[in-house]
Design an enzyme around this catalytic site. Sequence first.
Site, PDB file in Angstrom:
ATOM      1  N   GLU A  39       0.797  -1.231   0.000  1.00 32.57           N
ATOM      2  CA  GLU A  39       0.000   0.000   0.000  1.00 32.57           C
ATOM      3  C   GLU A  39       0.831   1.283   0.000  1.00 32.57           C
ATOM      4  O   GLU A  39       0.292   2.362  -0.236  1.00 32.57           O
ATOM      5  CB  GLU A  39      -0.969   0.001   1.184  1.00 32.57           C
ATOM      6  N   ASN A  67      -4.949   1.398   4.333  1.00 31.75           N
ATOM      7  CA  ASN A  67      -5.661   2.671   4.281  1.00 31.75           C
ATOM      8  C   ASN A  67      -5.181   3.600   3.165  1.00 31.75           C
ATOM      9  O   ASN A  67      -5.852   4.578   2.835  1.00 31.75           O
ATOM     10  CB  ASN A  67      -5.556   3.406   5.629  1.00 31.75           C
ATOM     11  N   HIS A  68      -4.026   3.296   2.559  1.00 34.67           N
ATOM     12  CA  HIS A  68      -3.542   4.096   1.423  1.00 34.67           C
ATOM     13  C   HIS A  68      -3.872   3.449   0.075  1.00 34.67           C
ATOM     14  O   HIS A  68      -3.308   3.829  -0.949  1.00 34.67           O
ATOM     15  CB  HIS A  68      -2.027   4.303   1.522  1.00 34.67           C
TER      16      HIS A  68
END
Length: 264
Positions: A39, A67-68
Amino acid sequence: MKVLFIGDIVGNTGRKALRDNLPYLKNKYQPHIIIVNGENAAAGRGITSAIANEFFNWGVHGITMGNHTWDNKNIFEFIDDEPRMVRPANFPQGTPGHGYTVVKGNGKQLAIVNLQGRTFLPAIDCPFRVGEEIVEELRRQHKCILVDFHAEATSEKIAMGWFMDGRASIVVGTHTHVQSNDDTILPGGTAYLTDAGMVGSREGILGMEKDAVLYKFTTQLPARFVVDEGKWMLHGLFADLDEDTGKAKRLEKIRLREDEWVME
């Protein structure tokens, strides 16, 4: 089944470290399946199809995210069509991509599940409920299951380890970029590590150039973070799984640093 999991790969420094060290890791551990967290692979934010294909060409079998996931817009061009990549399964329904998959390598099959925590991260669907549903479904056909829990809070990660004990073969945390020292095989046979660590510059802050990070902390003003090009470190884990039961027989942390001697 021998599984190699490599922590968050940060930018160009991390990609070079992965490329240069995979031959050594393959020779030492003889893994059947190699999984990496990608990520942060594209300049520290997200991933591109070119980078994903680079990883696959080097012998990686599966890529997990976090989350990225959406930080590089190129992701939307290929994530739906790439079965070897998973993004957090507890993103809302209708989100592009897949939250779990089964990867194959060297005659073996490993189910991989990606989940994202909710403590100190955006509020999304419950990772425990979603994870339980997916793992129970996978267990009908697959004994060996890896869960990458991309989360901030140590307590939430440890809770997931106990929650999945005896159901998942491996529960490994990602996201903090700092390898924890609590590797263990839980009573139900699940190999657990709170955070695998990262692959990137050890001379920056979590893989990014330290001056910008220090500026932000000391001034509380916006700063542009850039991947640090200093000497690398590589973190991950190796697990040996019993294919008949899905339980872990062995777990070992991996920690390599550039210019440091390594016992063969």
